[in-house]
Design a protein around this motif. Structure first.
Motif, PDB file in Angstrom:
ATOM      1  N   THR A  61      14.226 -17.369   4.721  1.00  0.00           N
ATOM      2  CA  THR A  61      14.743 -16.147   4.097  1.00  0.00           C
ATOM      3  C   THR A  61      16.063 -16.416   3.385  1.00  0.00           C
ATOM      4  N   TYR A  82       8.396  -9.313  -3.357  1.00  0.00           N
ATOM      5  CA  TYR A  82       9.689  -9.942  -3.119  1.00  0.00           C
ATOM      6  C   TYR A  82      10.680  -9.720  -4.258  1.00  0.00           C
ATOM      7  N   GLN A  93      11.659 -19.276   9.940  1.00  0.00           N
ATOM      8  CA  GLN A  93      11.635 -18.075   9.106  1.00  0.00           C
ATOM      9  C   GLN A  93      13.031 -17.613   8.686  1.00  0.00           C
TER      10      GLN A  93
END
Length: 145
Positions: free
Chosen positions: A27, A140, A23
């Motif tokens: 990102t 996002y 993760q």
């Protein structure tokens, strides 16, 4: 959690590895705003997904079905479902028009990962409970700008 101690350990490790390694790399890859670092971050992310592919191939019973521990949707799949639905975001934000990133959908090093991701994100219970692609892009977009 699975009854089998080895499967329980594999499930815990997959979830931990995703949170601690996959993760954070995702990102950085999805929100890289500088061309000088974008390609390196994309490659780091793909290497991390290759490691997930290895974990999937090593898991007991994983080869017997599309999910982490075979043909049944289990806690390992459920715990990572929301993340798996976001994998497309790197290509969306880093693809054509920005850094030209294209997700390698035919890579043999990602074959098991892609099979797993596709099975999880297509599952009815996942589709009905998580936001769709358009909602995720809108969400996002706030972070990218």
């Amino acid at each position: 959690m699975p009854e089998d101690p080895l499967q329980r350990a594999q499930t815990r490790y997959l979830i931990h590895h995703w949170g601690a390694h996959t993760q954070p790399v995702f990102t950085k890859a999805a929100f890289s705003l500088e061309a000088a670092t974008a390609t390196e971050r994309h490659q780091d992310w793909l290497r991390e997904l290759e490691r997930i592919d290895e974990l999937l191939r090593e898991a007991k019973k994983s080869s017997e079905g599309p999910f982490f521990l075979g043909d049944k949707f289990t806690f390992g799949d459920l715990a990572l479902a929301s993340f798996l639905t976001r994998v497309f975001l790197v290509e969306h934000f880093q693809g054509e028009g920005s850094f030209g990133f294209k997700f390698p959908t035919s890579s043999p090093k990602l074959k098991r990962f892609l099979e797993w991701r596709d099975a999880v994100v297509a599952r009815k219970s996942v589709v009905e409970t998580l936001p769709g692609k358009e909602a995720l892009i809108e969400l996002y977009n706030k972070h990218v700008k």
